[in-house]
Write an enzyme that holds these catalytic residues in place. Sequence first.
Site, mmCIF file in Angstrom:
data_model
loop_
_atom_site.group_PDB
_atom_site.id
_atom_site.type_symbol
_atom_site.label_atom_id
_atom_site.label_comp_id
_atom_site.label_asym_id
_atom_site.label_seq_id
_atom_site.Cartn_x
_atom_site.Cartn_y
_atom_site.Cartn_z
ATOM 1 N N CYS A 69 12.790 13.529 18.992
ATOM 2 C CA CYS A 69 11.598 13.921 18.227
ATOM 3 C C CYS A 69 10.356 13.116 18.592
ATOM 4 C CB CYS A 69 11.877 13.778 16.729
ATOM 5 S SG CYS A 69 13.287 14.719 16.146
ATOM 6 N N HIS A 117 6.326 11.556 12.191
ATOM 7 C CA HIS A 117 7.374 10.853 12.945
ATOM 8 C C HIS A 117 6.834 10.061 14.127
ATOM 9 C CE1 HIS A 117 11.863 11.047 14.346
ATOM 10 N NE2 HIS A 117 11.592 9.983 13.611
#
Length: 267
Positions: free
Chosen positions: A79, A139
């Site tokens: 990610c 993130h």
Amino acid sequence: MAIPFKGVIQEDIRQSVPDWEPYKQPQPPDGAPNVLYLVWDDIGLGTFDIFGGLVEAPAMRRLAEMGVKFTNFHTTALCSPTRSCLLTGRNATSNGMACVAEMTSGFPGSNGRIPFENASLAEVLVERGWNTYALGKWHLVPSDEANLASSKRHWPLGRGFERFYGFLGGEADQWYPDLVYDNHPVEPPATPEHGYHLSKDLVDRAIEFIRDAKVIAPEKPWFTYFCPGAGHAPHHIFKEWVSGVYQSAHHSHTLPHALYRPCPPGA
């Protein structure tokens, strides 16, 4: 470099001449487009039919047919590293993102902090007159900076985005998300019992952000980075969808039932 002051400063205001040019807001070029940047997190490039996958995506296919498709994308299959590359155009290790933000180490290539000399798209565009919005999954902040007592330098508003609505970590409950609005936590506006799902909330908030600026400056372009969490674990989807997915998976023996978590009772 700062724009030099070209006015005249005298002891008497009557002989002084102001110059507002150094203080003007950034002006976008004529015809500057709006930019909607969709990130389908954790959904592989070959999932959609656009690139030969089995999932039909007619709206995205129409967009692709009007533009250009890139077929040589190198991803880290993680990610934080991948999204750091998408936002900066630089290698993940150059961004300090050799791993996900929660697994950082004390080494330059994996410290979880994108260097400020590696500008994000938002940092570039906001200085050139675009409004910039981030919605959904971020993130890109290490765990020790993901709290209200920490520095906000690597939160979205510290990296070129003017407004943010979403979650800071790698995944979130789609029914009861840990939401951050700009630089502060907020409660979801409703519960799943009243029809709430994070995906719809993100879309509604994106429209609100754009509308807030457009009613004042309708010609000003915007850059919206939109990354829903629905394609990522924990896969919280609606009851009618989970039934169909499970039946298909059960028949083909390809997808485990435990992967899918339906809407809470009564929703």
